[in-house]
Write a protein that holds these residues in place. Sequence first.
Motif, PDB file in Angstrom:
ATOM      1  N   ILE A 188       0.838  -1.205   0.000  1.00  0.00           N
ATOM      2  CA  ILE A 188       0.000   0.000   0.000  1.00  0.00           C
ATOM      3  C   ILE A 188       0.871   1.252   0.000  1.00  0.00           C
ATOM      4  CG2 ILE A 188      -1.701   1.294   1.320  1.00  0.00           C
ATOM      5  CD1 ILE A 188      -2.890  -1.093  -0.053  1.00  0.00           C
ATOM      6  N   ALA A 189       1.935   1.240   0.813  1.00  0.00           N
ATOM      7  CA  ALA A 189       2.813   2.412   0.877  1.00  0.00           C
ATOM      8  C   ALA A 189       3.557   2.632  -0.432  1.00  0.00           C
ATOM      9  CB  ALA A 189       3.800   2.253   2.029  1.00  0.00           C
ATOM     10  N   ALA A 190       3.861   1.549  -1.169  1.00  0.00           N
ATOM     11  CA  ALA A 190       4.541   1.721  -2.461  1.00  0.00           C
ATOM     12  C   ALA A 190       3.634   2.412  -3.470  1.00  0.00           C
ATOM     13  CB  ALA A 190       4.993   0.358  -2.983  1.00  0.00           C
ATOM     14  N   ARG A 191       2.347   2.152  -3.404  1.00  0.00           N
ATOM     15  CA  ARG A 191       1.410   2.793  -4.324  1.00  0.00           C
ATOM     16  C   ARG A 191       0.943   4.154  -3.810  1.00  0.00           C
ATOM     17  NH1 ARG A 191      -0.921  -0.364  -8.261  1.00  0.00           N
ATOM     18  NH2 ARG A 191      -0.232  -2.543  -8.300  1.00  0.00           N
ATOM     19  N   LEU A 192       0.750   4.240  -2.496  1.00  0.00           N
ATOM     20  CA  LEU A 192       0.267   5.476  -1.884  1.00  0.00           C
ATOM     21  C   LEU A 192       1.206   5.830  -0.734  1.00  0.00           C
ATOM     22  CD1 LEU A 192      -3.542   4.570  -1.765  1.00  0.00           C
ATOM     23  CD2 LEU A 192      -2.381   5.961  -3.480  1.00  0.00           C
ATOM     24  N   PRO A 193       2.244   6.608  -0.979  1.00  0.00           N
ATOM     25  CA  PRO A 193       3.226   6.894   0.081  1.00  0.00           C
ATOM     26  C   PRO A 193       2.643   7.627   1.277  1.00  0.00           C
ATOM     27  CG  PRO A 193       4.113   7.436  -2.090  1.00  0.00           C
ATOM     28  CD  PRO A 193       2.648   7.155  -2.264  1.00  0.00           C
ATOM     29  N   GLU A 194       1.577   8.371   1.083  1.00  0.00           N
ATOM     30  CA  GLU A 194       0.997   9.097   2.216  1.00  0.00           C
ATOM     31  C   GLU A 194       0.322   8.184   3.220  1.00  0.00           C
ATOM     32  OE1 GLU A 194      -2.029   8.937  -1.111  1.00  0.00           O
ATOM     33  OE2 GLU A 194       0.107   9.347  -0.881  1.00  0.00           O
ATOM     34  N   LEU A 195       0.116   6.913   2.881  1.00  0.00           N
ATOM     35  CA  LEU A 195      -0.519   5.959   3.785  1.00  0.00           C
ATOM     36  C   LEU A 195       0.497   5.038   4.445  1.00  0.00           C
ATOM     37  CD1 LEU A 195      -3.684   4.923   1.725  1.00  0.00           C
ATOM     38  CD2 LEU A 195      -3.428   6.725   3.438  1.00  0.00           C
ATOM     39  N   ALA A 196       1.751   5.463   4.530  1.00  0.00           N
ATOM     40  CA  ALA A 196       2.754   4.645   5.214  1.00  0.00           C
ATOM     41  C   ALA A 196       2.498   4.585   6.711  1.00  0.00           C
ATOM     42  CB  ALA A 196       4.151   5.198   4.931  1.00  0.00           C
ATOM     43  N   ASP A 197       1.863   5.614   7.262  1.00  0.00           N
ATOM     44  CA  ASP A 197       1.524   5.616   8.688  1.00  0.00           C
ATOM     45  C   ASP A 197       0.280   4.762   8.906  1.00  0.00           C
ATOM     46  OD1 ASP A 197       1.315   6.100  11.357  1.00  0.00           O
ATOM     47  OD2 ASP A 197       0.668   8.185  11.155  1.00  0.00           O
ATOM     48  N   SER A 198       0.318   3.890   9.921  1.00  0.00           N
ATOM     49  CA  SER A 198      -0.810   2.985  10.176  1.00  0.00           C
ATOM     50  C   SER A 198      -2.057   3.733  10.625  1.00  0.00           C
ATOM     51  CB  SER A 198      -0.422   1.939  11.221  1.00  0.00           C
ATOM     52  OG  SER A 198      -0.041   2.585  12.431  1.00  0.00           O
ATOM     53  N   SER A 199      -1.875   4.815  11.402  1.00  0.00           N
ATOM     54  CA  SER A 199      -3.045   5.583  11.842  1.00  0.00           C
ATOM     55  C   SER A 199      -3.729   6.266  10.658  1.00  0.00           C
ATOM     56  CB  SER A 199      -2.627   6.614  12.887  1.00  0.00           C
ATOM     57  OG  SER A 199      -1.662   7.505  12.345  1.00  0.00           O
ATOM     58  N   GLU A 200      -2.932   6.789   9.739  1.00  0.00           N
ATOM     59  CA  GLU A 200      -3.515   7.414   8.547  1.00  0.00           C
ATOM     60  C   GLU A 200      -4.203   6.375   7.670  1.00  0.00           C
ATOM     61  OE1 GLU A 200      -4.544  10.426   5.852  1.00  0.00           O
ATOM     62  OE2 GLU A 200      -3.860  10.456   7.940  1.00  0.00           O
ATOM     63  N   LEU A 201      -3.623   5.172   7.595  1.00  0.00           N
ATOM     64  CA  LEU A 201      -4.256   4.097   6.813  1.00  0.00           C
ATOM     65  C   LEU A 201      -5.580   3.688   7.441  1.00  0.00           C
ATOM     66  CD1 LEU A 201      -4.162   2.000   4.553  1.00  0.00           C
ATOM     67  CD2 LEU A 201      -2.814   0.543   6.067  1.00  0.00           C
ATOM     68  N   HIS A 202      -5.617   3.622   8.766  1.00  0.00           N
ATOM     69  CA  HIS A 202      -6.868   3.283   9.446  1.00  0.00           C
ATOM     70  C   HIS A 202      -7.940   4.330   9.161  1.00  0.00           C
ATOM     71  CE1 HIS A 202      -9.611   1.918  12.586  1.00  0.00           C
ATOM     72  NE2 HIS A 202      -9.642   3.156  13.033  1.00  0.00           N
ATOM     73  N   ARG A 203      -7.552   5.608   9.198  1.00  0.00           N
ATOM     74  CA  ARG A 203      -8.526   6.682   8.946  1.00  0.00           C
ATOM     75  C   ARG A 203      -9.038   6.624   7.512  1.00  0.00           C
ATOM     76  NH1 ARG A 203      -8.773  11.570   6.779  1.00  0.00           N
ATOM     77  NH2 ARG A 203      -6.599  11.430   6.091  1.00  0.00           N
ATOM     78  N   ARG A 204      -8.159   6.372   6.539  1.00  0.00           N
ATOM     79  CA  ARG A 204      -8.576   6.330   5.159  1.00  0.00           C
ATOM     80  C   ARG A 204      -9.450   5.117   4.860  1.00  0.00           C
ATOM     81  NH1 ARG A 204      -6.010   8.779   1.111  1.00  0.00           N
ATOM     82  NH2 ARG A 204      -7.727   7.826  -0.055  1.00  0.00           N
ATOM     83  N   LEU A 205      -9.155   4.001   5.498  1.00  0.00           N
ATOM     84  CA  LEU A 205     -10.013   2.833   5.313  1.00  0.00           C
ATOM     85  C   LEU A 205     -11.420   3.103   5.846  1.00  0.00           C
ATOM     86  CD1 LEU A 205      -7.620  -0.114   6.255  1.00  0.00           C
ATOM     87  CD2 LEU A 205      -8.470   0.460   3.994  1.00  0.00           C
ATOM     88  N   ALA A 206     -11.503   3.772   6.998  1.00  0.00           N
ATOM     89  CA  ALA A 206     -12.821   4.106   7.553  1.00  0.00           C
ATOM     90  C   ALA A 206     -13.563   5.082   6.651  1.00  0.00           C
ATOM     91  CB  ALA A 206     -12.653   4.686   8.957  1.00  0.00           C
ATOM     92  N   GLU A 207     -12.863   6.052   6.097  1.00  0.00           N
ATOM     93  CA  GLU A 207     -13.505   7.012   5.197  1.00  0.00           C
ATOM     94  C   GLU A 207     -13.977   6.335   3.911  1.00  0.00           C
ATOM     95  OE1 GLU A 207     -10.779  10.125   4.524  1.00  0.00           O
ATOM     96  OE2 GLU A 207     -11.046  11.056   6.509  1.00  0.00           O
ATOM     97  N   LEU A 208     -13.147   5.448   3.369  1.00  0.00           N
ATOM     98  CA  LEU A 208     -13.537   4.759   2.138  1.00  0.00           C
ATOM     99  C   LEU A 208     -14.755   3.882   2.359  1.00  0.00           C
ATOM    100  CD1 LEU A 208     -13.039   3.916  -0.795  1.00  0.00           C
ATOM    101  CD2 LEU A 208     -11.414   2.212   0.051  1.00  0.00           C
ATOM    102  N   ALA A 209     -14.824   3.228   3.500  1.00  0.00           N
ATOM    103  CA  ALA A 209     -15.982   2.381   3.774  1.00  0.00           C
ATOM    104  C   ALA A 209     -17.239   3.198   4.018  1.00  0.00           C
ATOM    105  CB  ALA A 209     -15.694   1.489   4.980  1.00  0.00           C
ATOM    106  N   SER A 210     -17.094   4.378   4.595  1.00  0.00           N
ATOM    107  CA  SER A 210     -18.278   5.184   4.918  1.00  0.00           C
ATOM    108  C   SER A 210     -18.797   5.981   3.727  1.00  0.00           C
ATOM    109  CB  SER A 210     -17.957   6.135   6.068  1.00  0.00           C
ATOM    110  OG  SER A 210     -16.905   7.023   5.703  1.00  0.00           O
ATOM    111  N   THR A 211     -17.977   6.163   2.691  1.00  0.00           N
ATOM    112  CA  THR A 211     -18.460   6.944   1.551  1.00  0.00           C
ATOM    113  C   THR A 211     -19.506   6.192   0.737  1.00  0.00           C
ATOM    114  OG1 THR A 211     -16.573   6.114   0.287  1.00  0.00           O
ATOM    115  CG2 THR A 211     -16.343   8.280   1.315  1.00  0.00           C
ATOM    116  N   GLU A 212     -19.451   4.868   0.731  1.00  0.00           N
ATOM    117  CA  GLU A 212     -20.428   4.088  -0.021  1.00  0.00           C
ATOM    118  C   GLU A 212     -21.702   3.906   0.810  1.00  0.00           C
ATOM    119  OE1 GLU A 212     -20.320   3.086  -3.071  1.00  0.00           O
ATOM    120  OE2 GLU A 212     -18.294   3.869  -3.437  1.00  0.00           O
TER     121      GLU A 212
END
Length: 308
Positions: A188-212
């Motif tokens: 994931i970090a190789a494709r999206l470097p801004e998501l190398a932090d686990s807390s940021e990845l957790h936040r983005r996963l929650a946002e992606l799930a809630s948008t649908e």
Amino acid sequence: MCRSIYVYVLFRTKGRPVTQSRASESTEAPVTELQPTPEPAPAPLTPAQAFDALYAFCAPALVRQAYLLTGRRELARESVERAFQLAWQRWPEVAVDRDPAGWVRAAAYDIALSPWHRFRPRYRHPEPPPPDAPDRALLSALLKLPPPYRRTLLLYDGVGLDLPETAAETEASTPAAAGRLLHAREAIAARLPELADSSELHRRLAELASTERLRAARPPTVRRGGERRTRFWTRAAIAFTVALMGTTTFALRTAPTQYEPPVSPGVRVQGVPPRVAPGALSEAEVELRAKLRREAEHGPDRLVPVAR
């Protein structure tokens, strides 16, 4: 909260001390504090009510998680409904489980990641991606991970389970689960470097799930669907058993009762002279024929029937 099925409402009342006036303290006995009256505990929920409570609390989140696993909205809803139908069929087992929500989650993930969906015509073509570019990039990166790595990443960084629980739910050892998690984070970090932090990845996963806007069916609909499926397969099993018994009986009635050896195939006999076509008689054969004709009735070697 989701680890408990039955919900109990307890009521507690406090007693108030009752005192007398100073004038009557010398003539009447002191009044002690009233003890609170214990309220009877409410009756436990019925199995249907407990199932509906579990479904109403866990189903919406599970549909969003299944969408992150598959990238398909309809498949996510179908997987969660099928998992809850299995839970309703095995409700005596699920109701006493240590983590009923984990039981349903594991079943939903297994159904969503089943490789047999690729053979279904409705799931051969991809669905429209999310409208936002960051969400599309994150979902594409998730779907490029192998299913075990994707599931481990979602359980640990999305749901928030610890490493031993993640390993137990994915049926892997703790070191194997840790390796899958590190590999998934690196991909994931190789494709999206801004998501190398686990807390940021957790936040983005929650946002992606809630948008649908994914909605699960109502609990009674899921229960009735599971009951219809159970009745269908029960009747199909009974019909198959009856057909098998009928076929076996017919075979026993029509089968031979003794051994019949097979007829061996024909074999060419060697050494037999070929048949000769009839030709002219020799002189000896002509004399023999004439002799037989002369002595047909009166010869000594003939017997002629006599009518009586």
